[in-house]
Design an enzyme around this catalytic site. Structure first.
Site, PDB file in Angstrom:
ATOM      1  N   LYS A 160      24.284 -14.443  36.411  1.00 42.42           N
ATOM      2  CA  LYS A 160      24.468 -13.015  36.740  1.00 42.42           C
ATOM      3  C   LYS A 160      23.110 -12.529  37.230  1.00 42.42           C
ATOM      4  O   LYS A 160      22.247 -12.164  36.442  1.00 42.42           O
ATOM      5  CB  LYS A 160      24.894 -12.260  35.485  1.00 42.42           C
ATOM      6  N   PRO A 161      22.884 -12.567  38.544  1.00 37.69           N
ATOM      7  CA  PRO A 161      21.579 -12.120  39.056  1.00 37.69           C
ATOM      8  C   PRO A 161      21.495 -10.597  39.036  1.00 37.69           C
ATOM      9  O   PRO A 161      22.500  -9.918  38.838  1.00 37.69           O
ATOM     10  CB  PRO A 161      21.567 -12.636  40.496  1.00 37.69           C
ATOM     11  N   ARG A 182       5.264  -8.058  37.877  1.00 35.77           N
ATOM     12  CA  ARG A 182       5.404  -9.347  37.202  1.00 35.77           C
ATOM     13  C   ARG A 182       5.421  -9.029  35.720  1.00 35.77           C
ATOM     14  O   ARG A 182       4.678  -8.154  35.271  1.00 35.77           O
ATOM     15  CB  ARG A 182       4.212 -10.262  37.489  1.00 35.77           C
ATOM     16  N   CYS A 183       6.224  -9.763  34.983  1.00 35.21           N
ATOM     17  CA  CYS A 183       6.197  -9.541  33.535  1.00 35.21           C
ATOM     18  C   CYS A 183       4.779  -9.792  33.031  1.00 35.21           C
ATOM     19  O   CYS A 183       4.339  -9.173  32.068  1.00 35.21           O
ATOM     20  CB  CYS A 183       7.195 -10.456  32.847  1.00 35.21           C
ATOM     21  N   THR A 184       4.055 -10.689  33.698  1.00 33.15           N
ATOM     22  CA  THR A 184       2.704 -11.044  33.266  1.00 33.15           C
ATOM     23  C   THR A 184       1.626 -10.386  34.128  1.00 33.15           C
ATOM     24  O   THR A 184       0.488 -10.861  34.165  1.00 33.15           O
ATOM     25  CB  THR A 184       2.512 -12.570  33.337  1.00 33.15           C
ATOM     26  N   HIS A 206      11.312 -11.399  40.404  1.00 28.64           N
ATOM     27  CA  HIS A 206      11.127 -12.675  41.120  1.00 28.64           C
ATOM     28  C   HIS A 206      12.545 -13.175  41.386  1.00 28.64           C
ATOM     29  O   HIS A 206      13.047 -14.054  40.679  1.00 28.64           O
ATOM     30  CB  HIS A 206      10.336 -13.676  40.290  1.00 28.64           C
ATOM     31  N   GLU A 218       5.376  -0.616  29.205  1.00 32.48           N
ATOM     32  CA  GLU A 218       5.208  -1.467  30.389  1.00 32.48           C
ATOM     33  C   GLU A 218       5.310  -0.606  31.645  1.00 32.48           C
ATOM     34  O   GLU A 218       6.306   0.077  31.855  1.00 32.48           O
ATOM     35  CB  GLU A 218       6.311  -2.523  30.410  1.00 32.48           C
ATOM     36  N   PRO A 247      16.329 -10.919  36.338  1.00 27.80           N
ATOM     37  CA  PRO A 247      15.848  -9.611  36.777  1.00 27.80           C
ATOM     38  C   PRO A 247      15.571  -9.605  38.287  1.00 27.80           C
ATOM     39  O   PRO A 247      15.728 -10.618  38.977  1.00 27.80           O
ATOM     40  CB  PRO A 247      14.543  -9.467  36.010  1.00 27.80           C
ATOM     41  N   PHE A 248      15.106  -8.463  38.767  1.00 29.12           N
ATOM     42  CA  PHE A 248      14.888  -8.311  40.207  1.00 29.12           C
ATOM     43  C   PHE A 248      13.520  -8.805  40.672  1.00 29.12           C
ATOM     44  O   PHE A 248      13.305  -9.026  41.849  1.00 29.12           O
ATOM     45  CB  PHE A 248      15.022  -6.831  40.608  1.00 29.12           C
ATOM     46  N   SER A 266      14.289  -6.618  30.863  1.00 30.54           N
ATOM     47  CA  SER A 266      13.555  -5.601  30.109  1.00 30.54           C
ATOM     48  C   SER A 266      13.836  -5.705  28.610  1.00 30.54           C
ATOM     49  O   SER A 266      14.837  -6.280  28.180  1.00 30.54           O
ATOM     50  CB  SER A 266      13.962  -4.224  30.616  1.00 30.54           C
ATOM     51  N   GLU A 318      13.473 -13.618  27.478  1.00 27.13           N
ATOM     52  CA  GLU A 318      12.141 -13.473  28.084  1.00 27.13           C
ATOM     53  C   GLU A 318      12.036 -12.035  28.565  1.00 27.13           C
ATOM     54  O   GLU A 318      12.637 -11.673  29.570  1.00 27.13           O
ATOM     55  CB  GLU A 318      11.959 -14.457  29.247  1.00 27.13           C
ATOM     56  N   ARG A 356       6.821 -21.552  44.736  1.00 22.20           N
ATOM     57  CA  ARG A 356       6.984 -21.783  43.292  1.00 22.20           C
ATOM     58  C   ARG A 356       8.366 -22.366  42.999  1.00 22.20           C
ATOM     59  O   ARG A 356       8.525 -23.255  42.159  1.00 22.20           O
ATOM     60  CB  ARG A 356       6.819 -20.462  42.537  1.00 22.20           C
TER      61      ARG A 356
HETATM   62  P1  NAP Z   1      16.714  -5.278  33.382  1.00 19.22           P
HETATM   63  O1  NAP Z   1      17.030  -3.904  33.799  1.00 19.22           O
HETATM   64  O2  NAP Z   1      16.656  -5.573  31.937  1.00 19.22           O
HETATM   65  O3  NAP Z   1      17.842  -6.200  34.076  1.00 19.22           O
HETATM   66  C1  NAP Z   1      17.794  -7.602  33.945  1.00 19.22           C
HETATM   67  C2  NAP Z   1      19.192  -8.150  34.102  1.00 19.22           C
HETATM   68  O4  NAP Z   1      19.998  -7.719  33.014  1.00 19.22           O
HETATM   69  C3  NAP Z   1      19.873  -7.683  35.364  1.00 19.22           C
HETATM   70  O5  NAP Z   1      20.608  -8.759  35.902  1.00 19.22           O
HETATM   71  C4  NAP Z   1      20.786  -6.602  34.842  1.00 19.22           C
HETATM   72  O6  NAP Z   1      21.908  -6.402  35.640  1.00 19.22           O
HETATM   73  C5  NAP Z   1      21.213  -7.191  33.516  1.00 19.22           C
HETATM   74  N1  NAP Z   1      21.789  -6.229  32.590  1.00 19.22           N
HETATM   75  C6  NAP Z   1      21.711  -4.871  32.601  1.00 19.22           C
HETATM   76  N2  NAP Z   1      22.398  -4.361  31.552  1.00 19.22           N
HETATM   77  C7  NAP Z   1      22.907  -5.399  30.873  1.00 19.22           C
HETATM   78  C8  NAP Z   1      23.699  -5.527  29.696  1.00 19.22           C
HETATM   79  N3  NAP Z   1      24.109  -4.451  29.020  1.00 19.22           N
HETATM   80  N4  NAP Z   1      24.045  -6.739  29.265  1.00 19.22           N
HETATM   81  C9  NAP Z   1      23.626  -7.838  29.948  1.00 19.22           C
HETATM   82  N5  NAP Z   1      22.875  -7.786  31.060  1.00 19.22           N
HETATM   83  C10 NAP Z   1      22.515  -6.591  31.526  1.00 19.22           C
HETATM   84  O7  NAP Z   1      15.374  -5.806  34.004  1.00 19.22           O
HETATM   85  P2  NAP Z   1      14.826  -5.627  35.489  1.00 19.22           P
HETATM   86  O8  NAP Z   1      14.460  -4.202  35.663  1.00 19.22           O
HETATM   87  O9  NAP Z   1      15.751  -6.284  36.446  1.00 19.22           O
HETATM   88  O10 NAP Z   1      13.504  -6.553  35.440  1.00 19.22           O
HETATM   89  C11 NAP Z   1      12.262  -6.096  35.046  1.00 19.22           C
HETATM   90  C12 NAP Z   1      11.997  -6.458  33.610  1.00 19.22           C
HETATM   91  O11 NAP Z   1      12.086  -7.872  33.423  1.00 19.22           O
HETATM   92  C13 NAP Z   1      10.582  -6.087  33.198  1.00 19.22           C
HETATM   93  O12 NAP Z   1      10.621  -5.523  31.921  1.00 19.22           O
HETATM   94  C14 NAP Z   1       9.859  -7.430  33.179  1.00 19.22           C
HETATM   95  O13 NAP Z   1       8.730  -7.481  32.357  1.00 19.22           O
HETATM   96  C15 NAP Z   1      10.948  -8.324  32.708  1.00 19.22           C
HETATM   97  N6  NAP Z   1      10.635  -9.716  33.034  1.00 19.22           N
HETATM   98  C16 NAP Z   1      10.298 -10.562  32.026  1.00 19.22           C
HETATM   99  C17 NAP Z   1       9.941 -11.878  32.316  1.00 19.22           C
HETATM  100  C18 NAP Z   1       9.553 -12.855  31.235  1.00 19.22           C
HETATM  101  O14 NAP Z   1       9.544 -14.050  31.512  1.00 19.22           O
HETATM  102  N7  NAP Z   1       9.231 -12.436  30.046  1.00 19.22           N
HETATM  103  C19 NAP Z   1       9.942 -12.296  33.640  1.00 19.22           C
HETATM  104  C20 NAP Z   1      10.290 -11.407  34.634  1.00 19.22           C
HETATM  105  C21 NAP Z   1      10.649 -10.111  34.318  1.00 19.22           C
HETATM  106  P3  NAP Z   1      21.959  -5.207  36.686  1.00 19.22           P
HETATM  107  O15 NAP Z   1      21.139  -5.649  37.821  1.00 19.22           O
HETATM  108  O16 NAP Z   1      23.392  -5.122  36.964  1.00 19.22           O
HETATM  109  O17 NAP Z   1      21.427  -3.976  36.006  1.00 19.22           O
END
Ligand code: NAP
Length: 666
Positions: free
Chosen positions: A367-368, A473-475, A345, A568, A342-343, A421, A440, A294
């Protein structure tokens, strides 16, 4: 720096003719002086060079006729790496010399190895020989693991108490490998070992060293997948300043070329990147491979879009208020974009931010996720190696208060593109201040199965949608809404289908479902499953957890208000809820806070059209999983899933740019 690390990098070489010697010596001397300035007394460098160029044993081993081509002369170099092609007559043609930038101190031996093998394979070499310092046990082990054998030993006193004590090693090349630009990736091109990937963050293209290190462990067995040096507040501010100050935007052609070269490099290293994903995210290797595919698409489309000018022309003599003029639109890059990913993908999400930003000509700071930074950093290295100017990309990891939050709030950042998230997305929306936001966020997508559906198709889509990518996956399909009349048969078939989704060691080829991201996430799944069971749901298959492994699980009779389906749940759960008819399904589908995507399985055109009209979400896929998309189509959710601003390569480019209009008399 440890001198043996640099010595391990060397391939001994001789110039094609005496005429080349002065230039090569001058270059190498310069490198070595910089490399060893504070380690060796003055004068030793020249002794070492003499040893490098004058070793008779090497000449015997390598043969004559060596050519040297200098391919990277910029940056602070500490070492160099050359490789040669062995001709059928047994001669070695050493035809490339890589200079490796200063940050390559750790893991440099393996980086060198990867390049030697890949480059030699591409040039058709039958064998690769190299020279390694005997004291560098780590490099020697890595080379032995990759099939090198010691064919000679060299020990020379080069004066002033300095001894060059080296091995000459040799192995056949692996023709499946291909040439890649220099990189600090530590994975061998031929072996699957990804241990000890010691990477760095990057500030405007320069590695950040000497800072605390983040260790990433496999969610499957806790083994160390790699490390990354971290950034702090000062690095974050400097990265923003470097982006904002950058004026030398590459042309559309150059941007397209950078993206194309990155794509080619990624194709050559598909397997290595797939394994990196599996290693740090615990995803099954087949998922890692799929994700790399992809990402290759994202790069291809971004390279294409970089060439496309979407400017418009408006004639102004079209109304009574008009004039004989024309208005033109032109798309301008932003000064500084921020991407937070996010983690789930870990490569493709990064590519979906960086590719479009580069296509738009906008400097970006990534910022990954701290859970999966390795593949993100490696991807950034591909971009730098493909010619991306340093200030156009920084990659920062570090304490949230010093990195992510500074990036989000900084007045010089013009857009924050965040995928993650809902809670973090809403926090960003609340704190970012006056700037563009692309959010997103999470989803709890329904798959609606109507009683006229092709049941085999419905079952396949339910299983694929629920279990692929470990359900992360978000989807992903997070609620299966099945019409009453077919629910029993659908459920029976889904249970059978679920048996195909073998759950286990991510790197085992037989595995289809690896771990979720960590044990805490698996425990959360266990909790919501127990809650559903307590409320009357039945686990028909799966439900077991071991560490971060969670079995694909079919749950029937799930009440509509269970946390498993209202919020979710990010894992391989397939909760089945029954619905009376299409209207009931649509009402239930729309009843949560999310609005990302959806799938509807039906053979009735009217039902399909009604679902498309009524579902309040970003995407409706008929007879497909909610997650289906191509990488350049618009993608994104509404309600808690996003602000309705789309990504996908074409839309994302708009997010990383602004439209300027100008008018001319006509
Ligand atoms: P997450 O906990 O929200 O973390 C995403 C990113 O945000 C990470 O890089 C995280 O860094 C960073 N972050 C954490 N606290 C922050 C803050 N206060 N300010 C700015 N950035 C901050 O999400 P995740 O658990 O990695 O990923 C899963 C989520 O992503 C699910 O809810 C999924 O549905 C969603 N998602 C959505 C889509 C879409 O296109 N709609 C696609 C994929 C995933 P750290 O790693 O340092 O915590």
């Amino acid at each position: 720096m440890n001198p043996s690390a640099a010595i391990a990098l060397q391939l001994a070489f001789r110039p094609a003719s005496e005429d080349d010697l002065p230039a090569i010596r001058a270059l190498a001397t310069d490198i070595w002086r910089r490399c060893y300035a504070d380690l060796l007394p003055a004068g030793q460098v020249d002794h070492m060079l003499a040893a490098m160029y004058g070793v008779e044993e090497l000449r015997r081993n390598l043969g004559d006729g060596i050519r040297i081509e200098l391919i990277e002369l910029t940056g602070d170099a500490i070492g160099y790496l050359a490789f040669g092609r062995v001709s059928t007559e047994g001669q070695v043609h050493l035809h490339k010399l890589y200079l490796l930038p200063e940050h390559h101190g750790r893991g440099i031996g393996q980086a060198a190895l990867a390049h030697v093998l890949a480059s030699a394979a591409r040039s058709g070499a039958e064998a690769v020989s190299l020279r390694v310092n005997k004291g560098n046990a780590r490099a020697i082990r890595a080379y032995q693991k990759a099939g090198f054998e010691t064919i000679g030993a060299l020990c020379q006193d080069i004066g002033d108490g300095f001894v060059m004590d080296d091995f000459v090693m040799r192995r056949a090349t692996d023709s499946s490998a291909a040439d890649v630009p220099p990189s600090i990736a530590c994975a061998s091109a031929s072996s699957a070992s990804l241990q000890n990937m010691n990477l760095t963050c990057y500030l405007a293209g320069a590695p950040i060293t000497g800072t605390p290190v983040l260790t990433i462990r496999s969610p499957y067995d806790g083994s160390v997948s790699g490390t990354v040096t971290q950034a702090g507040r000062a690095h974050t501010e400097a990265a923003i300043a470097a982006a904002v100050a950058f004026r030398d935007t590459p042309t559309r052609y150059q941007r397209s070329e950078i993206l194309e070269k990155t794509r080619t490099a990624l194709e050559a290293r598909r397997e290595e990147f797939a394994r990196t994903i599996s290693s740090e995210a615990g995803l099954a290797l087949c998922e890692g491979r799929y994700e790399v595919g992809r990402t290759i698409d994202v790069l291809r489309f971004a390279a294409m879009e970089a060439l496309r000018d979407d400017g418009q022309i408006f004639s102004c003599d079209i109304s009574a208020q008009g004039k004989a003029r024309k208005i033109f639109t032109t798309r301008e890059p932003l000064r500084c974009a921020v991407a937070i990913t996010p983690f789930n993908h870990p490569l493709n999400q990064v590519a979906h931010k960086l590719g479009p930003a580069i296509a738009a000509g906008t400097p970006i700071i990534l910022k990954p996720s701290e859970k999966t930074p390795l593949v993100a950093v490696k991807f950034a290295e591909l971009l730098y190696a493909a010619g991306l100017p340093g200030p156009m990309l920084s990659v920062l990891l570090g304490p949230t208060a010093e990195v992510a939050e500074v990036l989000v709030k900084h007045a010089d950042v013009e857009v924050v593109a965040f995928t993650g998230s809902v809670p973090v997305g809403k926090r960003i929306a609340a704190t970012a201040g006056y700037k563009k936001l692309v959010l997103e966020l999470g989803g709890n997508d329904p798959l609606i199965v109507l009683d006229d559906a092709d049941l085999d198709l419905a079952v396949t889509l339910a299983a694929e949608g629920s279990y692929r990518n470990s359900g992360q996956r978000c989807t992903a399909v997070k609620r299966i809404l099945v019409q009453d009349g077919i629910a029993a048969e659908f459920t029976r078939r889904l249970v059978e289908k679920t048996r195909e989704y073998v759950c286990g060691d991510p790197l085992d080829e037989a595995t289809k479902v690896g771990t979720v991201i960590d044990e805490a996430s698996a425990m959360y799944l266990e909790t919501v499953l127990q809650e559903a069971v307590a409320a009357g749901a039945k686990v028909l298959i799966g439900g077991g957890r071991r560490g971060a492994l969670f079995q694909p699980t079919v749950i029937a009779d799930v009440p509509r208000d269970c946390r498993m389906v209202v919020a979710e749940s990010f894992g391989p759960l397939a909760p089945i809820l029954t619905v009376r008819d299409l209207d009931d399904a649509l009402t239930l589908a729309n009843s949560t806070a999310y609005g990302l995507s959806s799938g509807v399985v039906t053979n009735n055109l009217q039902s399909a059209l009604k679902a498309i009209r009524i579902l309040r979400c970003g995407t409706v896929n008929i007879n497909e999983v909610p997650g289906f998309r191509v990488e350049n189509s618009p993608f994104g959710g509404i309600k808690d899933s996003g602000l309705g601003i789309k990504e996908g390569v074409i839309e994302a480019i708009k997010g990383y740019s602004y439209v300027k209009t100008f008018s001319l008399p006509w």
